[in-house]
Design a protein around this motif. Structure first.
Motif, PDB file in Angstrom:
ATOM      1  N   PRO A   1       0.337  -1.144   0.005  1.00  0.00           N
ATOM      2  CA  PRO A   1       0.109   0.097  -0.151  1.00  0.00           C
ATOM      3  C   PRO A   1       0.319   1.607  -0.305  1.00  0.00           C
ATOM      4  O   PRO A   1       1.924   1.598   0.785  1.00  0.00           O
ATOM      5  N   ASP A   2       0.499   2.148  -0.972  1.00  0.00           N
ATOM      6  CA  ASP A   2       1.634   3.549  -0.976  1.00  0.00           C
ATOM      7  C   ASP A   2       0.706   4.593  -0.867  1.00  0.00           C
ATOM      8  O   ASP A   2       1.488   5.897  -0.410  1.00  0.00           O
ATOM      9  N   LEU A   3      -0.202   4.399  -0.885  1.00  0.00           N
ATOM     10  CA  LEU A   3      -0.671   5.910   0.537  1.00  0.00           C
ATOM     11  C   LEU A   3      -1.043   5.721   1.479  1.00  0.00           C
ATOM     12  O   LEU A   3      -0.381   5.218   2.691  1.00  0.00           O
ATOM     13  N   PRO A   4      -0.361   6.913   1.938  1.00  0.00           N
ATOM     14  CA  PRO A   4      -0.114   7.420   3.753  1.00  0.00           C
ATOM     15  C   PRO A   4      -1.179   6.883   4.097  1.00  0.00           C
ATOM     16  O   PRO A   4      -2.157   7.083   4.039  1.00  0.00           O
ATOM     17  N   PRO A   5      -1.235   7.101   5.470  1.00  0.00           N
ATOM     18  CA  PRO A   5      -2.164   5.874   6.088  1.00  0.00           C
ATOM     19  C   PRO A   5      -3.318   7.332   6.601  1.00  0.00           C
ATOM     20  O   PRO A   5      -2.366   8.281   6.555  1.00  0.00           O
TER      21      PRO A   5
ATOM     22  N   SER B   1       2.670   9.576   4.852  1.00  0.00           N
ATOM     23  CA  SER B   1       3.566   9.607   3.985  1.00  0.00           C
ATOM     24  C   SER B   1       3.954   8.425   2.724  1.00  0.00           C
ATOM     25  O   SER B   1       3.120   7.100   4.368  1.00  0.00           O
ATOM     26  N   SER B   2       3.880   7.953   1.909  1.00  0.00           N
ATOM     27  CA  SER B   2       3.956   6.780   1.176  1.00  0.00           C
ATOM     28  C   SER B   2       4.720   6.061   2.091  1.00  0.00           C
ATOM     29  O   SER B   2       5.555   7.096   2.459  1.00  0.00           O
ATOM     30  N   TYR B   3       4.705   5.167   2.261  1.00  0.00           N
ATOM     31  CA  TYR B   3       5.219   3.646   3.057  1.00  0.00           C
ATOM     32  C   TYR B   3       5.187   4.137   4.437  1.00  0.00           C
ATOM     33  O   TYR B   3       6.769   3.587   4.936  1.00  0.00           O
ATOM     34  N   ALA B   4       4.847   5.045   4.873  1.00  0.00           N
ATOM     35  CA  ALA B   4       5.605   5.954   6.441  1.00  0.00           C
ATOM     36  C   ALA B   4       5.816   4.149   7.139  1.00  0.00           C
ATOM     37  O   ALA B   4       7.264   4.242   8.084  1.00  0.00           O
TER      38      ALA B   4
END
Lengths: 396, 396
Positions: A45-49, B66-69
């Motif tokens: 999953p590439d969307l930010p949390p 952010s993505s992949y945080a």
């Protein structure tokens, strides 16, 4: 002389082709540039949390300076988090779940291992429709079990109920389904679940002990065109739901998931005692404390689902333009596409030559297809369309 | 009919006496009040995490959007955290460790399970001095192995090198030590490690394959009177350190630990490949992302060790006043005390009647002793002294 067990040596050897694929992809990106390679191979999953995760972490920072802030807790997880989750799951599953039926696990993967450790004797079988998440094989073999797979019906990957029935034996302890399915995106209908339940009821009676129906549902949050994921718990008494917060909260690395037992299941207390024990002795001890607390704060939050809808639409466009044959996924973020020419490994090689990365269906126990993840920015899909089309043309 | 495997059913039955003890303690606290029961039974760190943990959580909150945080990462853990940890461990272990030799695990318990899964074939043996952390039995049996224990020398619990030598066979794959030891507080000396290494070298040659020496060191941070924990890696080529941040950072619930392979070990790359694989397939996938990041921020932090020194001194006073026989622990937060009368279960029962909770040595594979944890406020120790003395008097 190797220090590893024979089995683990074999695992390493057989996974080397996946590693080669991965390495080839990395080399391609280095050679052509990240944006000139269309990587549809991963479900990361590439969307930010969601913003709730940020707020949750702030709350955790405020609580840190106290005794037992993130110390040991009951092995099943924080009672208040389990209670809140039980409420949400009661709605989702349309049964009255309490925290007594819930175990917080180290992701769905940890949950499945805990379950298999508690139940399987050497040689016991887990029956599973194919295509299937390839890690299931390991999870079952870790605990001496055997994964027996039953091909789903083409072209829409409906359950082959008769096929599953024929696979059941006195060795079957568990039937494992995954809905929405990775890699097909199929959501099993209420009617499929009813038929499956009838078959399992009959087999449980025949063999004199319950066969467990386990539904792995980490993609439940992500369906399209109004598709509902029917609840498995009301459909069958000996049922278990396993899931995680990896995808809906973009927290895959933190490893929080759960096992939920049907509150109507006879013997559920003993089963839960066993799960609590195996969660402890397998070394998980408990699901990560920070993740548990975070998830408790974020039970109503989710990443932006509209993003996925647009990506799916973009992939439909790209595949149609290329002339591919596929079933539109009802859920999850994958397309399982027929390999032109029929040889999925060969076709994935062609795709790679066109700088498109995909996973052959053979990796999911279902040759003749390949998997494309649309868990990538929409631009990657749009920019990759021409490459997808060229690969298809080469196999006309 | 039970849904659990025979083995797990047996585990549940045999753990019922521990549960009864725990329940009895809870009832006592309800009856007499929390502060009238002296609970020395648990090793649950009660000190708040160091201030660095609060700061770390704030930093994590700032990074969340952010993505992949907190997404998937390499199964061995974040490379930068492993790199920073490798530097710290290089100092501690007096070898040049790199991140290539490090796997971040779900606590030390997860690390040991990952290691045993990678190495053990059914019937393979793990040799371990007694008394030992009781969970070792499960960790070994999870993966088809057999734990073979060798009693340590009384009264100071030094390694019985000849006894260990005699226990080694062609089935031995691993020798597992725990220093500082739970429950004895013993720290194995450099000379003991040298002797053990010589024995293992000889046995490895004799049986034609390496026996691994695994040192479980979660209490390394906590020693007294200037005791140093000698590093195991320079002492023996086929050595592995396993540890965790549960105790030194009071983060037991977040489950972060590690496995470190000797950089001089032949075949370490293949072993690490195997560990990365088993970390994945056992369902850990990776150590929790938030915990990994936190630990990376807190590598130089620690809870206040002076607190433990004072507690140890208070326990020495209480035990001396009561007339007990014991070895003063060199590390960790436990005393392993001789049971007056010799029957540890009976004496623990007497202690319980005096409202003191302790764990019989039988639970650690070493009858005749009992364990007192001093991981409790100093006042509990001081207030419990009279009860300890009364119990002793009843067995004069």
């Amino acid at each position: 002389m190797s220090m590893l067990s024979q089995q683990v040596q074999t695992y390493l050897e057989s996974s080397s082709w996946i590693r080669r694929m991965f390495e080839a992809g990395r080399e391609m990106k280095a050679k052509y540039g990240e944006d000139q390679v269309y990587d549809f191979s991963l479900g990361n999953p590439d969307l930010p949390p969601p913003a709730a995760v940020t707020k949750g972490l702030q709350r955790l920072a405020e609580q840190a300076q106290s005794s037992y802030a993130f110390g040991y807790m009951p092995n099943a997880g924080y009672p208040d988090v389990r209670q809140a989750l039980a409420q949400r799951l009661s709605r989702e599953q349309q049964v009255a779940l309490s925290e007594q039926e819930l175990l917080l696990s180290c992701g769905a993967a940890g949950g499945l291992n805990v379950l298999f450790r508690a139940i399987l004797e050497p040689g016991d079988e887990v029956v599973c429709p194919a295509p299937f998440f390839v890690e299931y094989t390991f999870y079952v073999q870790n605990h001496g079990g055997v994964l027996r797979t039953v091909p789903s019906r083409e072209p829409d990957f409906a359950l082959d109920i008769e096929g599953i029935e024929a696979a059941l034996s006195e060795k079957t302890r568990i039937v494992l389904i995954n809905s929405p399915n990775n890699p097909t995106g199929r959501v099993y209908s209420a009617s499929e679940l009813r038929q499956l339940a009838a078959v399992l009821d009959a087999a449980s009676r025949k063999y004199g002990r319950p066969i467990l129906l386990v539904s792995d549902e980490p993609y439940r949050f992500l369906t399209f065109d109004g598709t509902q994921v029917p609840p498995v718990l009301p459909a069958y008494q000996h049922s278990v739901v396993v899931s995680s917060f990896s995808k809906n909260l973009s927290l895959a690395g933190e490893r929080v998931g759960y096992l939920a037992l049907n509150p109507e299941m006879p013997g559920k207390e003993e089963l839960m005692d066993g799960l609590v024990l195996t969660n402890r002795i397998l070394g998980f001890v408990n699901a990560p404390a920070l993740g548990q607390r975070l998830v408790g704060y974020c039970l109503e939050a989710s990443v932006d689902l509209e993003v996925y809808e647009k990506r799916r639409a973009a992939m439909v466009e790209a595949l149609d333009a290329g002339g591919y044959t596929y079933a539109v996924p009802q859920g999850a973020f994958y397309f399982f596409v027929q390999a032109p020419g029929g040889d999925d490994v060969a076709f994935v090689q062609t795709l790679q030559e066109e700088r498109v990365l995909a996973v052959p269906g053979s990796g999911f126990g279902f040759p003749g297809y390949f998997r494309l993840s649309f868990c990538v920015p929409e631009t990657v899909i749009r920019n990759g369309a021409a490459s997808l089309a060229r690969a298809r043309q080469r196999w006309q």
